[in-house]
Scaffold this motif. Structure first.
Motif, PDB file in Angstrom:
ATOM      1  N   GLU A 166     -23.217 -23.333 -24.874  1.00  0.00           N
ATOM      2  CA  GLU A 166     -23.738 -24.473 -25.635  1.00  0.00           C
ATOM      3  C   GLU A 166     -22.749 -25.643 -25.644  1.00  0.00           C
ATOM      4  O   GLU A 166     -23.155 -26.796 -25.545  1.00  0.00           O
ATOM      5  CB  GLU A 166     -24.081 -24.056 -27.068  1.00  0.00           C
ATOM      6  CG  GLU A 166     -25.337 -23.227 -27.163  1.00  0.00           C
ATOM      7  CD  GLU A 166     -26.543 -23.888 -26.512  1.00  0.00           C
ATOM      8  OE1 GLU A 166     -26.799 -25.094 -26.738  1.00  0.00           O
ATOM      9  OE2 GLU A 166     -27.245 -23.189 -25.749  1.00  0.00           O
ATOM     10  N   THR A 167     -21.459 -25.335 -25.765  1.00  0.00           N
ATOM     11  CA  THR A 167     -20.441 -26.392 -25.734  1.00  0.00           C
ATOM     12  C   THR A 167     -20.415 -27.060 -24.374  1.00  0.00           C
ATOM     13  O   THR A 167     -20.382 -28.291 -24.281  1.00  0.00           O
ATOM     14  CB  THR A 167     -19.050 -25.813 -26.071  1.00  0.00           C
ATOM     15  OG1 THR A 167     -19.091 -25.244 -27.379  1.00  0.00           O
ATOM     16  CG2 THR A 167     -17.973 -26.882 -26.002  1.00  0.00           C
ATOM     17  N   VAL A 168     -20.444 -26.266 -23.302  1.00  0.00           N
ATOM     18  CA  VAL A 168     -20.448 -26.816 -21.943  1.00  0.00           C
ATOM     19  C   VAL A 168     -21.689 -27.673 -21.744  1.00  0.00           C
ATOM     20  O   VAL A 168     -21.621 -28.785 -21.204  1.00  0.00           O
ATOM     21  CB  VAL A 168     -20.378 -25.684 -20.891  1.00  0.00           C
ATOM     22  CG1 VAL A 168     -20.568 -26.233 -19.488  1.00  0.00           C
ATOM     23  CG2 VAL A 168     -19.055 -24.936 -21.007  1.00  0.00           C
ATOM     24  N   ARG A 169     -22.831 -27.191 -22.203  1.00  0.00           N
ATOM     25  CA  ARG A 169     -24.086 -27.936 -22.075  1.00  0.00           C
ATOM     26  C   ARG A 169     -23.991 -29.271 -22.836  1.00  0.00           C
ATOM     27  O   ARG A 169     -24.397 -30.310 -22.322  1.00  0.00           O
ATOM     28  CB  ARG A 169     -25.236 -27.085 -22.614  1.00  0.00           C
ATOM     29  CG  ARG A 169     -26.588 -27.575 -22.195  1.00  0.00           C
ATOM     30  CD  ARG A 169     -27.702 -26.654 -22.665  1.00  0.00           C
ATOM     31  NE  ARG A 169     -27.720 -25.438 -21.869  1.00  0.00           N
ATOM     32  CZ  ARG A 169     -28.001 -24.231 -22.350  1.00  0.00           C
ATOM     33  NH1 ARG A 169     -28.295 -24.063 -23.620  1.00  0.00           N
ATOM     34  NH2 ARG A 169     -28.016 -23.186 -21.559  1.00  0.00           N
ATOM     35  N   ALA A 170     -23.438 -29.251 -24.036  1.00  0.00           N
ATOM     36  CA  ALA A 170     -23.307 -30.477 -24.836  1.00  0.00           C
ATOM     37  C   ALA A 170     -22.346 -31.468 -24.184  1.00  0.00           C
ATOM     38  O   ALA A 170     -22.599 -32.682 -24.180  1.00  0.00           O
ATOM     39  CB  ALA A 170     -22.844 -30.136 -26.249  1.00  0.00           C
ATOM     40  N   ILE A 171     -21.250 -30.971 -23.626  1.00  0.00           N
ATOM     41  CA  ILE A 171     -20.280 -31.855 -22.970  1.00  0.00           C
ATOM     42  C   ILE A 171     -20.890 -32.481 -21.725  1.00  0.00           C
ATOM     43  O   ILE A 171     -20.777 -33.690 -21.512  1.00  0.00           O
ATOM     44  CB  ILE A 171     -18.974 -31.095 -22.647  1.00  0.00           C
ATOM     45  CG1 ILE A 171     -18.225 -30.767 -23.935  1.00  0.00           C
ATOM     46  CG2 ILE A 171     -18.089 -31.914 -21.703  1.00  0.00           C
ATOM     47  CD1 ILE A 171     -17.030 -29.841 -23.760  1.00  0.00           C
ATOM     48  N   PHE A 172     -21.560 -31.686 -20.891  1.00  0.00           N
ATOM     49  CA  PHE A 172     -22.146 -32.232 -19.660  1.00  0.00           C
ATOM     50  C   PHE A 172     -23.384 -33.084 -19.925  1.00  0.00           C
ATOM     51  O   PHE A 172     -23.732 -33.937 -19.112  1.00  0.00           O
ATOM     52  CB  PHE A 172     -22.422 -31.123 -18.638  1.00  0.00           C
ATOM     53  CG  PHE A 172     -21.219 -30.813 -17.811  1.00  0.00           C
ATOM     54  CD1 PHE A 172     -20.988 -31.456 -16.606  1.00  0.00           C
ATOM     55  CD2 PHE A 172     -20.280 -29.908 -18.254  1.00  0.00           C
ATOM     56  CE1 PHE A 172     -19.851 -31.197 -15.858  1.00  0.00           C
ATOM     57  CE2 PHE A 172     -19.135 -29.628 -17.520  1.00  0.00           C
ATOM     58  CZ  PHE A 172     -18.920 -30.281 -16.314  1.00  0.00           C
ATOM     59  N   ALA A 173     -24.037 -32.895 -21.067  1.00  0.00           N
ATOM     60  CA  ALA A 173     -25.155 -33.769 -21.449  1.00  0.00           C
ATOM     61  C   ALA A 173     -24.624 -35.048 -22.096  1.00  0.00           C
ATOM     62  O   ALA A 173     -25.395 -35.934 -22.449  1.00  0.00           O
ATOM     63  CB  ALA A 173     -26.092 -33.040 -22.403  1.00  0.00           C
ATOM     64  N   MET A 174     -23.298 -35.118 -22.276  1.00  0.00           N
ATOM     65  CA  MET A 174     -22.603 -36.261 -22.846  1.00  0.00           C
ATOM     66  C   MET A 174     -22.919 -36.447 -24.337  1.00  0.00           C
ATOM     67  O   MET A 174     -22.756 -37.515 -24.890  1.00  0.00           O
ATOM     68  CB  MET A 174     -22.908 -37.550 -22.063  1.00  0.00           C
ATOM     69  CG  MET A 174     -22.616 -37.449 -20.564  1.00  0.00           C
ATOM     70  SD  MET A 174     -20.911 -36.990 -20.153  1.00  0.00           S
ATOM     71  CE  MET A 174     -20.039 -38.493 -20.543  1.00  0.00           C
ATOM     72  N   ARG A 175     -23.330 -35.367 -24.991  1.00  0.00           N
ATOM     73  CA  ARG A 175     -23.568 -35.392 -26.438  1.00  0.00           C
ATOM     74  C   ARG A 175     -22.277 -35.073 -27.195  1.00  0.00           C
ATOM     75  O   ARG A 175     -22.112 -35.455 -28.343  1.00  0.00           O
ATOM     76  CB  ARG A 175     -24.650 -34.385 -26.831  1.00  0.00           C
ATOM     77  CG  ARG A 175     -26.026 -34.729 -26.347  1.00  0.00           C
ATOM     78  CD  ARG A 175     -27.085 -33.791 -26.920  1.00  0.00           C
ATOM     79  NE  ARG A 175     -26.695 -32.394 -26.951  1.00  0.00           N
ATOM     80  CZ  ARG A 175     -27.009 -31.478 -26.020  1.00  0.00           C
ATOM     81  NH1 ARG A 175     -27.726 -31.823 -24.976  1.00  0.00           N
ATOM     82  NH2 ARG A 175     -26.619 -30.234 -26.143  1.00  0.00           N
ATOM     83  N   GLN A 176     -21.392 -34.321 -26.570  1.00  0.00           N
ATOM     84  CA  GLN A 176     -20.089 -33.992 -27.168  1.00  0.00           C
ATOM     85  C   GLN A 176     -19.031 -34.644 -26.302  1.00  0.00           C
ATOM     86  O   GLN A 176     -18.972 -34.399 -25.087  1.00  0.00           O
ATOM     87  CB  GLN A 176     -19.887 -32.473 -27.217  1.00  0.00           C
ATOM     88  CG  GLN A 176     -18.566 -32.070 -27.831  1.00  0.00           C
ATOM     89  CD  GLN A 176     -18.455 -30.565 -28.041  1.00  0.00           C
ATOM     90  OE1 GLN A 176     -19.441 -29.899 -28.302  1.00  0.00           O
ATOM     91  NE2 GLN A 176     -17.239 -30.055 -27.936  1.00  0.00           N
ATOM     92  N   ARG A 177     -18.194 -35.441 -26.916  1.00  0.00           N
ATOM     93  CA  ARG A 177     -17.229 -36.240 -26.150  1.00  0.00           C
ATOM     94  C   ARG A 177     -15.821 -35.673 -26.140  1.00  0.00           C
ATOM     95  O   ARG A 177     -14.927 -36.249 -25.539  1.00  0.00           O
ATOM     96  CB  ARG A 177     -17.220 -37.659 -26.690  1.00  0.00           C
ATOM     97  CG  ARG A 177     -18.577 -38.312 -26.499  1.00  0.00           C
ATOM     98  CD  ARG A 177     -18.600 -39.713 -27.023  1.00  0.00           C
ATOM     99  NE  ARG A 177     -19.942 -40.244 -26.817  1.00  0.00           N
ATOM    100  CZ  ARG A 177     -20.493 -41.155 -27.568  1.00  0.00           C
ATOM    101  NH1 ARG A 177     -19.826 -41.668 -28.568  1.00  0.00           N
ATOM    102  NH2 ARG A 177     -21.710 -41.579 -27.326  1.00  0.00           N
ATOM    103  N   THR A 178     -15.634 -34.548 -26.829  1.00  0.00           N
ATOM    104  CA  THR A 178     -14.301 -33.940 -26.868  1.00  0.00           C
ATOM    105  C   THR A 178     -14.368 -32.472 -26.468  1.00  0.00           C
ATOM    106  O   THR A 178     -15.396 -31.821 -26.614  1.00  0.00           O
ATOM    107  CB  THR A 178     -13.678 -34.023 -28.283  1.00  0.00           C
ATOM    108  OG1 THR A 178     -14.536 -33.345 -29.198  1.00  0.00           O
ATOM    109  CG2 THR A 178     -13.475 -35.470 -28.718  1.00  0.00           C
ATOM    110  N   LEU A 179     -13.244 -31.984 -25.987  1.00  0.00           N
ATOM    111  CA  LEU A 179     -13.104 -30.565 -25.679  1.00  0.00           C
ATOM    112  C   LEU A 179     -12.889 -29.814 -26.992  1.00  0.00           C
ATOM    113  O   LEU A 179     -12.588 -30.437 -28.017  1.00  0.00           O
ATOM    114  CB  LEU A 179     -11.923 -30.362 -24.734  1.00  0.00           C
ATOM    115  CG  LEU A 179     -12.041 -31.076 -23.377  1.00  0.00           C
ATOM    116  CD1 LEU A 179     -10.748 -30.927 -22.584  1.00  0.00           C
ATOM    117  CD2 LEU A 179     -13.210 -30.538 -22.593  1.00  0.00           C
ATOM    118  N   PRO A 180     -13.003 -28.495 -26.991  1.00  0.00           N
ATOM    119  CA  PRO A 180     -12.802 -27.734 -28.235  1.00  0.00           C
ATOM    120  C   PRO A 180     -11.457 -27.985 -28.921  1.00  0.00           C
ATOM    121  O   PRO A 180     -11.361 -27.900 -30.139  1.00  0.00           O
ATOM    122  CB  PRO A 180     -12.927 -26.279 -27.780  1.00  0.00           C
ATOM    123  CG  PRO A 180     -13.855 -26.352 -26.616  1.00  0.00           C
ATOM    124  CD  PRO A 180     -13.484 -27.645 -25.912  1.00  0.00           C
TER     125      PRO A 180
END
Length: 140
Positions: free
Chosen positions: A40-54
């Motif tokens: 889910e984190t990878v999906r959010a980052i690649f969808a550009m919804r999450q802009r930071t790493l964990p």
């Protein structure tokens, strides 16, 4: 002559089949703390919804063109979406003014170089194309 052509075609096709079966891996800049991220984190980052790493570092996402076979495999196998669905997500962010699309690279070699040289860089490669310049992450 026909036998040689048939043999050459068979070798070419078997080589493509072997390439297509190589697994896709998520890669990161070596300065990124090793570990794994949830799917889910990878999906959010690649969808550009999450802009930071964990760990809080800014994520810099690199992708190949939509029609590139490796990009298609990455989106389907790792993210669980089709390339056009990912593109629609990026377009919505760009057109609404709330975000931006990831950095597009032109080749696998450029992907490896840009991720390796960019703190917070994330991308993907075929497992066999990974070298010591990048870290490998395993989505959980």
């Amino acid at each position: 002559m026909m036998v040689l052509v048939s043999l050459a075609m068979l070798l070419l096709l078997s080589g493509q089949a072997a390439y297509a079966q190589e697994s896709v891996v998520l890669i990161a800049n070596p300065s990124t703390p090793p570990g794994s991220m949830t799917r889910e984190t990878v999906r959010a980052i690649f969808a550009m919804r999450q802009r930071t790493l964990p760990d809080g570092e800014a994520a810099h996402v690199f992708v190949l063109p939509d029609k590139h076979p490796l990009h298609e495999r990455f989106t389907k196998e790792i993210l669980g979406v089709y390339p056009h669905q990912l593109r629609l997500s990026w377009d919505r962010l760009v057109f609404s003014g709330t975000g931006q699309a990831p950095n597009e690279v032109g080749s696998v070699e450029e992907m490896r170089q840009r991720v390796a040289s960019t703190p917070g860089g994330l991308g993907y490669l075929d497992k066999g194309a990974v070298d010591d310049s990048v870290s490998v992450f395993s989505p959980e």
